[in-house]
Design an enzyme around this catalytic site. Structure first.
Site, PDB file in Angstrom:
ATOM      1  CD  GLN A   1       3.323   5.782   3.032  1.00  0.00           C
ATOM      2  OE1 GLN A   1       2.357   5.260   2.493  1.00  0.00           O
ATOM      3  NE2 GLN A   1       4.227   5.085   3.691  1.00  0.00           N
TER       4      GLN A   1
ATOM      5  CG  HIS B   1      -0.782   1.295   7.507  1.00  0.00           C
ATOM      6  ND1 HIS B   1       0.135   0.802   8.413  1.00  0.00           N
ATOM      7  CD2 HIS B   1      -0.048   2.081   6.654  1.00  0.00           C
ATOM      8  CE1 HIS B   1       1.334   1.270   8.138  1.00  0.00           C
ATOM      9  NE2 HIS B   1       1.260   2.046   7.058  1.00  0.00           N
ATOM     10  CD  GLU B   2      -1.315   2.556   2.912  1.00  0.00           C
ATOM     11  OE1 GLU B   2      -0.863   3.714   2.866  1.00  0.00           O
ATOM     12  OE2 GLU B   2      -0.585   1.552   3.074  1.00  0.00           O
TER      13      GLU B   2
ATOM     14  N   GLY C   1       0.841  -1.190   0.000  1.00  0.00           N
ATOM     15  CA  GLY C   1       0.000   0.000   0.000  1.00  0.00           C
ATOM     16  C   GLY C   1       0.873   1.235   0.000  1.00  0.00           C
TER      17      GLY C   1
ATOM     18  CG  HIS D   1       0.312   6.760   5.774  1.00  0.00           C
ATOM     19  ND1 HIS D   1       1.412   7.241   6.454  1.00  0.00           N
ATOM     20  CD2 HIS D   1       0.577   5.441   5.522  1.00  0.00           C
ATOM     21  CE1 HIS D   1       2.295   6.256   6.604  1.00  0.00           C
ATOM     22  NE2 HIS D   1       1.821   5.158   6.066  1.00  0.00           N
TER      23      HIS D   1
HETATM   24  O1  K1U Z   1       1.690   2.437   3.882  1.00  0.00           O
HETATM   25  C1  K1U Z   1       2.753   1.858   3.872  1.00  0.00           C
HETATM   26  O2  K1U Z   1       3.722   2.315   4.460  1.00  0.00           O
HETATM   27  C2  K1U Z   1       2.898   0.554   3.136  1.00  0.00           C
HETATM   28  C3  K1U Z   1       2.805  -0.661   4.043  1.00  0.00           C
HETATM   29  C4  K1U Z   1       1.359  -1.113   4.096  1.00  0.00           C
HETATM   30  C5  K1U Z   1       0.982  -2.016   5.220  1.00  0.00           C
HETATM   31  C6  K1U Z   1       1.668  -3.171   5.504  1.00  0.00           C
HETATM   32  C7  K1U Z   1       1.276  -4.011   6.536  1.00  0.00           C
HETATM   33  C8  K1U Z   1       0.173  -3.689   7.284  1.00  0.00           C
HETATM   34  C9  K1U Z   1      -0.508  -2.533   7.012  1.00  0.00           C
HETATM   35  C10 K1U Z   1      -0.125  -1.697   5.974  1.00  0.00           C
HETATM   36  C11 K1U Z   1       3.702  -1.737   3.447  1.00  0.00           C
HETATM   37  O3  K1U Z   1       3.495  -2.173   2.371  1.00  0.00           O
HETATM   38  S1  K1U Z   1       5.012  -2.312   4.415  1.00  0.00           S
HETATM   39  C12 K1U Z   1       5.727  -3.604   3.426  1.00  0.00           C
HETATM   40  C13 K1U Z   1       4.927  -4.868   3.446  1.00  0.00           C
HETATM   41  O4  K1U Z   1       4.062  -5.050   4.262  1.00  0.00           O
HETATM   42  C14 K1U Z   1       5.194  -5.909   2.431  1.00  0.00           C
HETATM   43  C15 K1U Z   1       6.173  -5.763   1.482  1.00  0.00           C
HETATM   44  C16 K1U Z   1       6.402  -6.765   0.557  1.00  0.00           C
HETATM   45  C17 K1U Z   1       5.650  -7.909   0.566  1.00  0.00           C
HETATM   46  C18 K1U Z   1       4.684  -8.075   1.520  1.00  0.00           C
HETATM   47  C19 K1U Z   1       4.437  -7.077   2.449  1.00  0.00           C
HETATM   48 ZN    ZN Z   2       2.720   3.328   6.214  1.00  0.00          ZN
END
Ligand code: K1U
Ligand code: ZN
Length: 183
Positions: free
Chosen positions: A51, A136-137, A46, A140
């Protein structure tokens, strides 16, 4: 299409409240294209526009499993309209807080109203990872980070670590200027 730099903690832009999108034009599509490229390159599941330094209520997401075809989703001006009393816990990460993961408790189900790239309204009822990621988004877009749900001790430790790293790399920790609405 291009990747954009991801804003990293403690950059004060992460605490900004994003503006509502009013123009559904080519500039918005270009921003969304760049957000997908940035999100896939990171990699992440996401991304919110703030960001990449753009204070607009725009969210991209792709929750497809590794071996499944991509499933890109865009949420413009997303807002939570209902949350369940039931809670769920998920180990969250954040592209703006690299390599830090922690369990966060949130409502297990949510309803979210949003617009698509044509400005058409939709509502989705979500559970599981979609519910977690949407919350989560949307956080943000309101200047809220997942570390805000942790104990003060854990949050202070994370802030200290990232402030130190920013100092070492010379990353600018500058005040947020007046909004320019620059896409
Ligand atoms: O918003 C963000 O910073 C992105 C975040 C989203 C998120 C992850 C987990 C729980 C809630 C929201 C990420 O994508 S962190 C990276 C991540 O989770 C991931 C990366 C590669 C493969 C699988 C997962
Ligand atoms: Zn985040």
């Amino acid at each position: 299409m291009a990747t954009r730099d991801i804003v990293i903690l403690p950059d004060p832009r992460l605490r900004q409240t994003s503006e509502t999108v009013t123009a559904f034009d080519a500039k918005l599509r270009a921003l969304v294209d760049d957000m997908f490229e940035t999100m896939y390159a990171a990699p992440g599941i996401g991304l919110a526009a703030i960001q990449v330094g753009v204070p607009l209520r725009v969210v991209t997401m792709d929750l497809a499993r590794k071996d499944d075809p991509p499933a890109p989703q865009v949420f413009i001006n997303p807002q939570v309209t209902w949350v369940s009393e039931e809670k769920g816990t998920y180990e969250e990460g954040c592209l703006s807080i690299p390599e830090y993961y922690e369990e966060v408790e949130r409502p297990a189900q949510v309803k979210v109203r949003y617009l698509d790239l044509d400005g058409k309204q939709h509502e989705v009822e979500a559970d599981g990872l979609l519910a977690t990621c949407l919350q989560h988004e949307i956080d943000h877009t309101n200047g809220v980070l997942f570390i805000d749900y942790l104990s003060k001790l854990k949050r202070d430790m994370v802030m200290k670590k990232f402030k130190k790293a920013a100092k070492q790399t010379g990353a600018a920790v500058r005040p947020v200027p007046n909004p320019t609405h620059e896409l």
